[in-house]
Design a protein around this motif. Structure first.
Motif, short mmCIF file in Angstrom:
data_model
loop_
_atom_site.label_atom_id
_atom_site.label_comp_id
_atom_site.label_asym_id
_atom_site.label_seq_id
_atom_site.Cartn_x
_atom_site.Cartn_y
_atom_site.Cartn_z
N GLN A 1 0.81 -1.21 0.00
CA GLN A 1 0.00 0.00 0.00
C GLN A 1 0.85 1.27 0.00
OE1 GLN A 1 -3.48 -0.12 -0.25
NE2 GLN A 1 -3.06 2.00 -0.81
N ALA A 2 1.88 1.31 0.85
CA ALA A 2 2.70 2.53 0.92
C ALA A 2 3.43 2.79 -0.40
CB ALA A 2 3.71 2.40 2.07
N ASP A 3 3.92 1.72 -1.04
CA ASP A 3 4.61 1.90 -2.32
C ASP A 3 3.65 2.37 -3.41
OD1 ASP A 3 7.02 1.17 -1.27
OD2 ASP A 3 6.91 -0.91 -1.90
N ARG A 4 2.40 1.94 -3.33
CA ARG A 4 1.43 2.41 -4.32
C ARG A 4 1.08 3.88 -4.08
NH1 ARG A 4 -2.22 0.62 -8.05
NH2 ARG A 4 -4.14 1.85 -8.25
N ASP A 5 0.98 4.27 -2.83
CA ASP A 5 0.59 5.64 -2.52
C ASP A 5 1.64 6.65 -2.97
OD1 ASP A 5 -1.73 4.68 -1.42
OD2 ASP A 5 -0.99 4.72 0.65
N ASP A 6 2.94 6.30 -2.83
CA ASP A 6 3.98 7.27 -3.19
C ASP A 6 4.55 7.05 -4.59
OD1 ASP A 6 5.63 5.06 -2.95
OD2 ASP A 6 6.57 5.69 -1.09
N GLY A 7 3.99 6.10 -5.34
CA GLY A 7 4.43 5.89 -6.72
C GLY A 7 5.60 4.94 -6.88
N THR A 8 6.16 4.43 -5.78
CA THR A 8 7.30 3.52 -5.89
C THR A 8 6.91 2.22 -6.58
OG1 THR A 8 8.20 4.44 -3.84
CG2 THR A 8 9.09 2.34 -4.58
N LEU A 9 5.68 1.79 -6.38
CA LEU A 9 5.25 0.52 -6.98
C LEU A 9 5.27 0.59 -8.50
CD1 LEU A 9 4.22 -2.31 -6.34
CD2 LEU A 9 1.90 -1.40 -6.34
N ASP A 10 4.93 1.75 -9.07
CA ASP A 10 4.98 1.90 -10.53
C ASP A 10 6.41 1.78 -11.04
OD1 ASP A 10 2.25 2.30 -10.59
OD2 ASP A 10 2.42 4.47 -10.37
N ILE A 11 7.35 2.34 -10.29
CA ILE A 11 8.77 2.24 -10.68
C ILE A 11 9.25 0.80 -10.60
CG2 ILE A 11 11.11 2.99 -10.11
CD1 ILE A 11 9.91 5.57 -9.04
N LEU A 12 8.88 0.11 -9.52
CA LEU A 12 9.28 -1.29 -9.37
C LEU A 12 8.65 -2.17 -10.43
CD1 LEU A 12 9.03 -1.63 -5.48
CD2 LEU A 12 11.11 -1.42 -6.85
N THR B 1 7.88 -1.36 -13.52
CA THR B 1 8.49 -1.13 -14.83
C THR B 1 10.02 -1.21 -14.79
OG1 THR B 1 8.49 1.26 -14.41
CG2 THR B 1 6.58 0.33 -15.56
N GLY B 2 10.60 -1.60 -13.66
CA GLY B 2 12.05 -1.65 -13.54
C GLY B 2 12.65 -2.87 -14.21
N SER B 3 13.97 -2.97 -14.12
CA SER B 3 14.68 -4.08 -14.77
C SER B 3 14.55 -5.40 -14.01
CB SER B 3 16.17 -3.72 -14.91
OG SER B 3 16.74 -3.45 -13.62
N LEU B 4 14.32 -5.32 -12.71
CA LEU B 4 14.17 -6.54 -11.92
C LEU B 4 12.79 -7.12 -12.14
CD1 LEU B 4 15.53 -8.35 -9.72
CD2 LEU B 4 14.37 -6.93 -8.02
N PRO B 5 12.69 -8.42 -12.47
CA PRO B 5 11.37 -9.03 -12.67
C PRO B 5 10.48 -8.83 -11.45
CG PRO B 5 13.10 -10.51 -13.42
CD PRO B 5 13.78 -9.37 -12.74
N LEU B 6 9.21 -8.53 -11.71
CA LEU B 6 8.29 -8.21 -10.63
C LEU B 6 8.13 -9.35 -9.62
CD1 LEU B 6 6.55 -6.00 -9.48
CD2 LEU B 6 4.66 -6.76 -10.93
N PRO B 7 8.10 -10.63 -10.03
CA PRO B 7 8.03 -11.69 -9.01
C PRO B 7 9.20 -11.67 -8.03
CG PRO B 7 7.42 -12.60 -11.13
CD PRO B 7 7.92 -11.21 -11.39
N LEU B 8 10.41 -11.31 -8.51
CA LEU B 8 11.54 -11.21 -7.60
C LEU B 8 11.41 -10.00 -6.67
CD1 LEU B 8 14.56 -12.18 -9.90
CD2 LEU B 8 13.27 -13.60 -8.29
N VAL B 9 10.82 -8.92 -7.17
CA VAL B 9 10.55 -7.76 -6.32
C VAL B 9 9.59 -8.16 -5.19
CG1 VAL B 9 9.50 -5.46 -6.24
CG2 VAL B 9 10.98 -6.10 -8.16
N VAL B 10 8.52 -8.89 -5.56
CA VAL B 10 7.55 -9.33 -4.56
C VAL B 10 8.22 -10.28 -3.57
CG1 VAL B 10 5.40 -10.59 -4.22
CG2 VAL B 10 5.63 -9.02 -6.15
#
Length: 219
Positions: free
Chosen positions: A69-80, A82-91
């Motif tokens: 939730q916090a990452d979505r509120d401040d926009g960090t989730l959008d960066i993560l 679309t980033g180079s690291l695959p999203l499952p590894l981020v999760v």
């Protein structure tokens, strides 16, 4: 992935909400049960492992809604996303950081709280070991619910509703393994191995499903 893990771990510990609120709720659950069932030490020692497991499960659910939730509120989730690291590894990294900040303190607090329930040293050790093996599965399951509810207003209750039915098998085999360690006719190793298998299974499925839900919510 290491940077994401360290970032989330520092944020969780700096905020103070993860470990503190979970342990306090855990303590509240364990401390109020003896008042409800009376001062029967034999009864407390018999149902103590189940009480600790239920308290740990509810305490873990308490903080899962803050996973994304916090990452979505401040926009960090959008960066993560679309980033180079695959999203499952981020999760996966975020789940590991959340477990270290919110669930590992529950595992460490369980032996002390087991003394309040008149548990034997064997039972206390079995509860700690099974919680150490099983609570990561709850976090990985919770990541799916948190990802589904991240785009919804007041999705905290929805996370608990989604996660609790899927976490019941973890609770069943965790309690069964604990009772198997203290009761001779009951086996310890088979339910404990199933508990470990559930953790390994959800460590793969949970990040993949959560990443798919986060992409869907972003779209």
């Amino acid at each position: 992935m290491k940077a994401v893990f360290l970032r989330d771990l520092k944020l969780s510990l700096a905020g103070g909400g993860g470990a503190a609120s979970g342990v306090i709720f855990f303590l509240a659950v364990v401390a109020t049960i003896p008042f409800g069932i009376g001062p029967d030490l034999n009864l407390l020692s018999r149902i103590g492992p189940a009480i600790l497991w239920i308290g740990a499960l509810l305490s873990a659910l308490l903080t899962l809604d803050r996973l994304f939730q916090a990452d979505r509120d401040d926009g960090t989730l959008d960066i993560l996303t679309t980033g180079s690291l695959p999203l499952p590894l981020v999760v996966l990294a975020k789940c590991l950081a959340h477990w270290c900040a919110a669930s590992l303190p529950l595992v460490l607090a369980a032996p002390l709280l087991g003394l309040f329930l008149a548990l034997s040293p064997t039972a206390i050790g079995a509860v700690a070991v099974t919680l150490l093996a099983g609570t990561p599965a709850i976090t990985f399951i919770g990541a799916v619910g948190a990802a589904v509810a991240v785009a919804l207003p007041r999705g905290g209750l929805l996370v608990s509703v989604l996660v609790l039915p899927m976490a019941i098998p973890v609770l069943i085999f965790g309690v069964s393994a604990t009772y198997g360690a203290v009761n001779d006719p009951d086996p310890f190793l088979p339910p404990f191995l199933i508990l470990c298998a559930l953790t390994l299974f959800f460590s793969v499925l949970g990040p993949i499903a959560a990443a798919a839900a986060l992409r869907a919510s972003a779209d």
